[in-house]
Design an enzyme around this catalytic site. Structure first.
Site, mmCIF file in Angstrom:
data_model
loop_
_atom_site.group_PDB
_atom_site.id
_atom_site.type_symbol
_atom_site.label_atom_id
_atom_site.label_comp_id
_atom_site.label_asym_id
_atom_site.label_seq_id
_atom_site.Cartn_x
_atom_site.Cartn_y
_atom_site.Cartn_z
ATOM 1 N N SER A 122 7.663 0.612 -0.096
ATOM 2 C CA SER A 122 8.437 -0.331 0.806
ATOM 3 C C SER A 122 9.975 0.323 1.292
ATOM 4 O O SER A 122 10.384 1.006 0.217
ATOM 5 C CB SER A 122 8.710 -1.368 -0.171
ATOM 6 O OG SER A 122 9.773 -2.568 0.401
ATOM 7 N N CYS B 205 15.448 -4.159 -6.736
ATOM 8 C CA CYS B 205 16.367 -3.327 -5.890
ATOM 9 C C CYS B 205 17.796 -3.345 -6.329
ATOM 10 O O CYS B 205 18.171 -4.632 -6.844
ATOM 11 C CB CYS B 205 16.337 -4.467 -4.520
ATOM 12 S SG CYS B 205 17.596 -3.528 -3.374
ATOM 13 N N LYS C 261 6.906 -5.308 -8.701
ATOM 14 C CA LYS C 261 7.699 -3.999 -8.778
ATOM 15 C C LYS C 261 8.774 -3.785 -9.735
ATOM 16 O O LYS C 261 9.679 -4.440 -9.603
ATOM 17 C CB LYS C 261 8.018 -3.731 -7.372
ATOM 18 C CG LYS C 261 8.738 -2.187 -7.098
ATOM 19 C CD LYS C 261 8.660 -1.847 -5.988
ATOM 20 C CE LYS C 261 9.358 -0.650 -5.446
ATOM 21 N NZ LYS C 261 9.452 -0.080 -4.099
ATOM 22 N N ILE D 261 8.019 3.597 -10.036
ATOM 23 C CA ILE D 261 9.374 2.855 -10.081
ATOM 24 C C ILE D 261 10.208 2.638 -8.950
ATOM 25 O O ILE D 261 9.659 3.260 -7.931
ATOM 26 C CB ILE D 261 10.270 3.732 -10.917
ATOM 27 C CG1 ILE D 261 10.566 5.254 -10.111
ATOM 28 C CG2 ILE D 261 9.952 4.011 -12.251
ATOM 29 C CD1 ILE D 261 11.817 6.135 -10.817
ATOM 30 N N THR E 237 14.012 2.658 -7.267
ATOM 31 C CA THR E 237 15.027 3.538 -7.320
ATOM 32 C C THR E 237 16.136 3.568 -8.658
ATOM 33 O O THR E 237 16.207 2.447 -9.037
ATOM 34 C CB THR E 237 15.958 3.436 -6.084
ATOM 35 O OG1 THR E 237 16.524 2.374 -5.960
ATOM 36 C CG2 THR E 237 15.340 4.014 -4.853
HETATM 37 C C1 LIG Z 1 15.877 3.906 2.197
HETATM 38 C C2 LIG Z 1 15.071 3.385 1.255
HETATM 39 C C3 LIG Z 1 14.889 1.792 1.284
HETATM 40 C C4 LIG Z 1 14.263 1.001 0.115
HETATM 41 N N1 LIG Z 1 13.795 0.039 0.381
HETATM 42 C C5 LIG Z 1 13.095 -0.611 -0.416
HETATM 43 C C6 LIG Z 1 12.657 -2.256 -0.405
HETATM 44 O O1 LIG Z 1 13.169 -2.885 0.828
HETATM 45 N N2 LIG Z 1 12.057 -2.746 -1.331
HETATM 46 C C7 LIG Z 1 11.596 -1.971 -2.431
HETATM 47 O O2 LIG Z 1 10.773 -2.770 -3.260
HETATM 48 N N3 LIG Z 1 11.891 -0.914 -2.576
HETATM 49 C C8 LIG Z 1 12.468 -0.077 -1.523
HETATM 50 N N4 LIG Z 1 12.676 1.147 -1.660
HETATM 51 C C9 LIG Z 1 12.340 2.091 -2.761
HETATM 52 C C10 LIG Z 1 11.101 2.724 -2.666
HETATM 53 O O3 LIG Z 1 10.158 1.892 -2.282
HETATM 54 C C11 LIG Z 1 10.654 3.520 -3.674
HETATM 55 O O4 LIG Z 1 10.183 2.645 -4.913
HETATM 56 C C12 LIG Z 1 11.598 4.750 -4.223
HETATM 57 O O5 LIG Z 1 12.057 5.048 -2.922
HETATM 58 C C13 LIG Z 1 11.036 5.676 -5.219
HETATM 59 O O6 LIG Z 1 9.922 6.345 -4.173
HETATM 60 P P1 LIG Z 1 10.278 7.818 -3.702
HETATM 61 O O7 LIG Z 1 10.898 8.751 -4.548
HETATM 62 O O8 LIG Z 1 8.928 8.339 -3.182
HETATM 63 O O9 LIG Z 1 11.075 7.586 -2.535
HETATM 64 C C14 LIG Z 1 13.574 1.964 -0.701
HETATM 65 C C15 LIG Z 1 13.824 3.322 -0.971
HETATM 66 C C16 LIG Z 1 14.553 4.079 0.081
HETATM 67 C C17 LIG Z 1 14.495 5.521 -0.187
#
Ligand SMILES: Cc1cc2nc3c(=O)[nH]c(=O)nc-3n(C[C@H](O)[C@H](O)[C@H](O)COP(=O)(O)O)c2cc1C
Ligand SMILES: Cc1cc2nc3c(=O)[nH]c(=O)nc-3n(C[C@H](O)[C@H](O)[C@H](O)COP(=O)(O)OP(=O)(O)OC[C@H]3O[C@@H](n4cnc5c(N)ncnc54)[C@H](O)[C@@H]3O)c2cc1C
Ligand SMILES: Cc1cc2nc3c(=O)[nH]c(=O)nc-3n(C[C@H](O)[C@H](O)[C@H](O)COP(=O)(O)OP(=O)(O)OC[C@H]3O[C@@H](n4cnc5c(N)ncnc54)[C@H](O)[C@@H]3O)c2cc1C
Ligand SMILES: Cc1cc2nc3c(=O)[nH]c(=O)nc-3n(C[C@H](O)[C@H](O)[C@H](O)COP(=O)(O)O)c2cc1C
Ligand code: FES
Ligand code: FES
Lengths: 315, 255, 315, 255
Positions: free
Chosen positions: A21, A130, A165, A191, A193
Site C-alpha cells: 500500500s 500509519c 496491518k 510491518i 513503517t
Molecule cells: C511512500 C510510502 C507510502 C505509504 N503509504 C502507505 C499507506 O497508505 N498505507 C499503508 O498501510 N502503508 C503505507 N506505506 C507502508 C508500506 O505499505 C510498507 O508497509 C512499508 O513501506 C514497508 O515496506 P517496504 O520496506 O517494502 O517499503 C507506505 C510506504 C511508503 C514508502
C-alpha cells in the site's frame, strides 16, 4: 510448473508476490513497466472516508538503505475510490485489496462497509499502523485495547477477508498479532513503517515538514523479518510479510520466516518491474531446490539446536 | 501519452565544465521517444544500493539522430558525485521521459530565466521555442565567474544575459535585479532555479500580467506519481511535482 | 578554540564524542589507530558478575547498511575486570564508564556495588537493553516495572553518575525515559540494538546461532534520532545519543535532536579512527557556524511551523 | 607485537585466474611491516557504504622489495565482486597485519592441505617453511579442472598434488581421500579450507600423533578483537578467531 497459489483466509492468490500500500499507486502507474496481471495482488493506497490532502512537503528523506515518508494518507476519499478508481481496476487480472484507514473508529467502519459492497474487492487491509497522521493509524495500532476495538467493529460490518496491518512500533508483536486474531482478523500483514526522523545538520532543521516519518526499505528488513517470524509463531492465521523486500531471496526469507505472501513497497520506486523479477526469482528457486509448491516454503526454517537457551522469550 | 521506458543507456561522454558542473552524454540503441523541454529522467546511480533511490535529472539536450541525450549535472552529494565518475562505455539505467513539460503558448518574445543548474532545461526549451519561430532571451545567474561555462549553444538561439553574485562576470547581483527585466518586453517567461528567484520572476510576470511557468524541485522517491511524496499545494488541490509538474504555471501556485 | 566540554550529571566530559559499549573493547584494541585520550569517554564492554562465554557462533550477520550481533555479553566477570582491566585504564587520559549487565536484579546490584569502589570509574551505564541474553538485559528494559525496580536497586548502592541505557524495542521511549529519571538515573543513553533477524535463503536456516540478534549501524540511525528527540523532550536529565553514527554530521544531528553526548559503535569496526574524525568534524562545524561551545548544539533544532498538527503525539 | 596499520594501498595489478578467482596486487608507499603466513587484512570494499563492513582476506604473497602484497580472492558475493573490478591506479584501504599466524615447529616434512580458496595462505607458508630449510608438500582440492590455476609458484617450493571432485584433473575425489595422506610421512600439517576437510585432516594428524594447525573462517566485524563476534570455542575457553586465530592448533579445538 510449480504451484504458486497461496491462500489468505478465504482468498486465493495466484502467487504470493504482491505490492504494498502506498508504494504502487492503484496499479496503472506501473503498467508501462510490467504486466500488473502477473501479481498475486495489489494493495491500494490508503482509502479514507473523506478526501485528504496529506501532509506538507518535504514528505520524503533518503536514509542509509532506506527512506522516510510522511505522506499522511493522501487520497481522494472512498466515494472517489468507488466512482473513479474501482471501475478501472477490472482491466487487470489480479486481486485488488483496499487499504482502509481512518481518524476515528467510525471512519474505519464506514469505509469498510462501503468497500464490502464492491464485488471486485475481495479483501481489505485495515491500516492501524500509519505513523504519519495525528489521529488514527498508529495511535490505534500501538494500543492493544483500541486495536481490538477497531478490528472488532470493522469485523462486524466487513464480511470478506479482513487483513490487519500491524505497526512495528510496539514492544510485543505477538501481543498485537494475537489481538488481531482474537478480534476476528483473517490475516495479519507486517510491518508498516518504523517511526523515525531525519535532520539537516547544516540548516539545523528536521528534513520532513512533519519532523518524524516512517522508515522503509532494505534498512528495515532484518527488523521486519524478526517480527514476521514472531507473528507466525504466535497466531494461527496467515501472515503477510512486508519490509525492505527487493529480491527473490528477500521474499523467500520472509516466507521461510512464516509469511504466506509478501508485499513489495519501496523497492518499486527504485526498480519499477521489481515485483515481476521477484516472482520469477521465486519460481527459479523452487525449481532449483525441487519444491513443487511455493507453500512448502512457509515457515520452512531449520532452527539451530537449542537456540531457545540463548535468546529472550518473545512468543 | 508517451509510454515511459526503463532503459540502460550507454555513456558516450562525460565532460567537466568546471569544478561543480559536468555534462553526461548517453546513447540509446533505439530511437528516442518524444522528449519535451522540462521533462526529466530518474537515474539509477548505483547498483550496490547506495544511494538507494534514483536521482531526478532534467533533459539538457536531445540529439534524435544520434539517439543521444545530454544531462547537465551539478555535483552536490553522493549521488551526483558517483554520476560524475562515469566513464564512456559504462551504462546508466534511466526511467524516462517523466513529468509535465513547459507549455508552448501564443506570443513571440520569451524570457528564460534560470539560476545555477536551473539552466539545465533551458537549452531544449530555447531550441523548441526557436523552432516554433519564437525569440528566446536567456537570463542566467551564477555565483561567480568560475561557475560560468561555455554558453555558445544558447547564444546560437538568442541573446544571453548573465549576472554573477560577486560581479566577476556580467552584471553584479541576482538575475532578479537585471535591467532586462524592466526594459525587455516579453510575452511570457519560463524559470528554473532557487525558489526565491522563481518567486521574484513570478511576481514580475504577474505585475506585467504575462504568462509564467516555473520548474519546481521537490523530494522525489518514484518520479511516476505512485508514492505521493512530491506534494505541491496548488489552487486546484494537492498536485504531484513528478507528474503534474515539475513545470507549473505560477498562477496555479499558492505563492 | 571552541569549548567542547559537556556534563552528564556530576560528570564532566572534555568533549561529547565517546565510544559505545561492546564496540571498542576496553580501548587498547584501538590504540594502534588513534589516540584514545582524545575521546570524551569510553564505554566499556558489558561487565557481569561472573565470567560469561557469550553465545555460540555465528554471532554476526551483515545487513543493508548495518549488522546484527548476538555476542551475548561475553566478558570475564567483574573480578577479572577489577584485577586485570581496570589497572590498565589509567594509561589513557579519558573517562572510562563501565557498562553493567546482569541476569538478575541481584547481579546488577552486586556489579554496580563493586564498581562503585573503583576510584577511576566515575560512572556506570546500566545495560537493561541487551537483546541477546535469555535473562536480564532487554527483559528488564522492555517492562516498565522491572526497569524501575532494577534502576532503584542499583541507585541505592551506586553513588556516582548512573546512566541507564534504554532499549529501542518498546512502544514508548518517553515512558521508559521517565521511568529511568524517576527511579534515580542521572542520564539515559539510547539506543541499544533493535531486535532483528537474518535468514540464509539457500540453506533455509537463520544466519545467527541464536536466530535473532541486535541491529546496529547506519540503518538504525533514523530510528535512533527519533527516539533521542523524544527522550530529550520527556525528561530533564541529559540524553546520550547512540545509533549509526559514522560522521560528524551524524553526531551533530543527534546533538541537535537533544543529545548532550554521543556514542559511536559499529562505525569503529569499519573505520578504526572514526571517533577522532568525528570530533574534528564537530570542531570544524562549530567554527564554521560561529558557535563558541558545543553545548549550544544540544536540542538546537528549528521546528517547522505547526508540525504538531500532523504527527501522532508521542510525548 | 607488530603495530597494526590502516593504509591506502595502490592497486598495481588485478589478474583473473579463472571465472572465480583473481589476484590483486597492491603496493605500499612505505616498507611493509613483518607479515607472517596465515595473517590477514581487513579490506574496505566500498566508500559509498555498501557492503558496509570490511572483508577479511589472507595474505597470498608478499614482495618486500617492491613493497607489494598479493591477495588471492574468490568471487562469492557483492564485496568480492566489487574487489574484482578494481583497476590499476585505484586505491584500496586495508587494516593489517591481523591475526595469529601459522607456527613454525620442529621437523622437516610438512603437508599443506587446502581446498578451494583455502589455498591463499599456503604460498607464503610454503615459502617460509622452505626458507627455514623444511620441505613443504602441497595437497590442493578443487571442484574441477576449470577452477585450477597456474600452480608453478607452489611447484617451485615443493611437490604439488591435486584432486578434483569430478576427476577432470589430478586424482578424483576429495583431498582427504588422496593416497599421499597414507603413504607420505610428515612431521606436521597445516590446513585451510572447508571445515569438514580440515576436520578430516585433523583426525588423520591426530591418528598419526603429529602437529596440526588449521586456519578457521568466522564472521568478522572488526578483525581486531574488539567486537567479540568471531567466537571460537576452545579447550581454553572462548577465543576470538581474529586475534587468537584464525590459525588454531587442532588439539585446542573442541572438534
Ligand atoms: C511512500 C510510502 C507510502 C505509504 N503509504 C502507505 C499507506 O497508505 N498505507 C499503508 O498501510 N502503508 C503505507 N506505506 C507502508 C508500506 O505499505 C510498507 O508497509 C512499508 O513501506 C514497508 O515496506 P517496504 O520496506 O517494502 O517499503 C507506505 C510506504 C511508503 C514508502
Ligand atoms: C525534476 C527535477 C529535475 C532536476 N534536474 C536537475 C538537473 O538537470 N541537473 C542537476 O544537477 N540537478 C537536477 N535536479 C536536482 C537533483 O535531483 C539533485 O541535486 C540530486 O538528486 C542530488 O543527489 P545527490 O545524491 O548528489 O545529493 P544528496 O546528498 O542526496 O542531496 C543533496 C540535495 O539534493 C536534493 N535531493 C536529493 N535527493 C533528491 C531526490 N530524490 N529528489 C529531489 N531532490 C533531491 C536535496 O535537496 C538534498 O539536500 C533536479 C531535481 C528535480 C526534482
Ligand atoms: C581470516 C579470513 C581470511 C580469509 N581469506 C580469504 C582469502 O584469502 N581469499 C578469499 O577469497 N576469501 C577469504 N576469506 C573469506 C572472505 O572473507 C569472504 O569470502 C568474503 O568476506 C565474502 O564477501 P562478499 O561480500 O563477496 O560475500 P557475501 O555475500 O557478503 O558473503 C558470502 C559468504 O562469505 C562469508 N563472509 C561474508 N562476510 C564475511 C566476514 N565479514 N567475515 C567472514 N566471512 C564472511 C559468509 O560465509 C557468506 O555466506 C577469508 C575469511 C577470513 C575470516
Ligand atoms: C558487536 C556489538 C556488541 C555490543 N555489545 C554491547 C554491550 O556489551 N553492552 C551494551 O550496552 N551495548 C552493546 N552493544 C550496543 C552498542 O553499544 C550500541 O548501543 C549499538 O550498537 C548502536 O550503536 P551503533 O549503531 O553506533 O553501533 C553492542 C553492539 C555491537 C554491534
Ligand atoms: S515522486 Fe513519487 S509521486 Fe512524485
Ligand atoms: S572480528 Fe571482532 S573480535 Fe574478531
Amino acid at each position: 510448473m510449480v504451484d504458486l497459489q497461496v491462500n489468505i483466509g478465504a482468498l486465493s492468490l495466484k502467487n504470493p508476490v504482491t505490492t504494498a500500500s502506498g508504494c504502487f499507486g492503484y496499479g496503472s502507474e506501473y503498467s508501462d513497466f510490467m504486466d500488473i496481471s502477473r501479481l498475486g495482488a495489489v494493495f491500494t493506497k490508503a482509502v479514507t472516508k473523506e478526501n485528504r490532502e496529506g501532509n506538507p512537503s518535504p514528505r520524503m528523506a533518503e536514509t542509509p538503505s532506506g527512506m522516510l515518508n510522511s505522506v499522511g494518507l493522501q487520497n481522494k476519499g472512498v466515494e472517489y475510490f468507488i466512482s473513479h478508481i474501482y471501475p478501472s481496476l477490472h482491466q487487470y487480472d489480479t486481486v485488488f485489496i483496499a487499504n482502509v484507514s481512518g481518524s476515528t473508529l467510525d471512519e474505519y467502519v464506514e469505509v469498510a462497509e462501503r468497500i464490502n459492497d464492491l464485488e471486485g474487492i475481495p479483501a481489505i487491509e485495515l491500516n492501524i499502523s500509519c505513523p504519519n497522521v495525528k489521529k488514527g493509524g498508529m495511535v490505534f495500532g500501538t494500543n492493544g485495547e483500541s486495536a481490538a476495538e477497531v478490528i472488532r467493529a470493522v469485523r462486524k460490518v466487513y464480511r470478506k477477508t479482513l487483513i490487519v496491518k500491524l505497526s512495528p512500533n510496539v514492544t510485543s508483536i505477538p501481543a498485537f498479532a494475537k489481538t488481531a486474531e482474537d478480534a476476528g482478523a483473517d490475516a495479519v500483514s507486517l510491518i508498516n513503517t518504523i517511526l523515525a526522523m531525519a535532520i539537516d545538520a547544516e540548516k539545523r532543521k528536521p528534513v520532513l515538514a512533519t519532523v518524524t516519518g516512517g522508515l522503509s526499505g532494505p534498512a528495515v528488513k532484518p527488523v521486519a523479518l524478526r517480527m514476521v517470524w514472531e507473528a507466525y509463531h504466535s497466531v494461527n492465521i496467515p501472515v503477510i510479510g512486508i519490509g525492505g523486500i527487493r529480491s527473490a531471496s528477500d521474499a523467500i526469507e520472509f516466507m521461510l520466516a512464516g509469511a504466506t505472501a509478501i508485499q513489495i513497497g519501496t523497492a518499486n520506486f527504485v526498480e519499477p518491474a521489481v515485483s515481476v523479477q521477484v516472482l520469477e526469482g521465486i519460481m527459479a528457486y523452487l525449481e532449483r531446490h525441487g519444491f513443487s509448491s511455493v507453500r512448502e516454503l512457509i515457515g520452512n526454517l531449520e532452527m539451530p539446536e537449542g537456540f531457545e537457551r540463548f535468546r529472550p522469550k518473545t512468543f | 501519452m508517451v509510454k515511459k521506458k526503463i532503459e540502460d543507456f550507454l555513456v558516450t561522454g562525460n565532460h567537466r565544465l568546471n569544478t561543480e558542473y559536468f555534462v553526461l552524454t548517453l546513447r540509446s540503441e533505439h530511437s528516442l521517444p518524444a522528449i519535451f523541454p522540462g521533462q526529466f529522467a530518474e537515474l539509477r546511480v548505483d547498483h550496490a544500493g547506495n544511494p538507494f533511490l534514483r536521482r531526478p535529472i532534467s533533459f539538457f539536450d536531445v540529439d534524435r539522430e544520434q539517439h543521444e541525450i545530454r544531462l547537465l549535472i551539478q555535483e552536490v552529494g553522493a549521488g551526483t558525485q558517483q554520476l560524475s565518475m562515469l566513464d564512456p562505455g559504462d551504462t546508466l539505467n534511466m526511467i524516462y521521459p517523466l513529468g509535465h513539460p513547459f507549455t508552448m503558448v501564443e506570443g513571440k518574445d520569451f524570457l528564460l530565466a534560470a539560476g545555477g543548474v536551473g539552466i539545465a532545461p533551458m537549452l531544449l526549451l530555447g531550441r523548441t521555442l526557436k523552432q516554433a519561430g519564437k525569440r528566446p532571451v536567456f537570463l542566467f545567474g551564477f555565483r561567480s565567474e568560475e561557475q560560468v561555462f561555455d554558453l555558445s549553444a544558447f547564444e546560437a538561439l538568442g541573446e544571453v544575459y548573465i549576472t554573477t553574485e560577486d560581479g566577476s562576470m556580467g552584471k553584479k547581483g541576482m538575475i532578479t535585479g537585471h535591467p532586462i527585466l524592466e526594459t525587455g518586453i516579453f510575452d511570457g517567461c519560463y524559470s528554473c532555479g532557487p525558489e526565491p528567484m522563481m518567486k521574484a520572476i513570478a511576481k514580475i510576470a504577474d505585475g506585467k500580467d504575462i504568462f509564467c511557468e516555473v520548474s519546481l524541485e521537490n523530494m522525489m522517491a518514484c518520479g511516476i506519481g505512485a508514492c505521493l511524496c512530491c506534494a505541491q499545494p496548488t489552487l486546484h488541490g494537492m498536485k504531484m511535482a513528478c507528474v503534474d509538474g515539475p513545470v507549473f504555471n505560477t498562477k496555479e501556485l499558492l505563492w
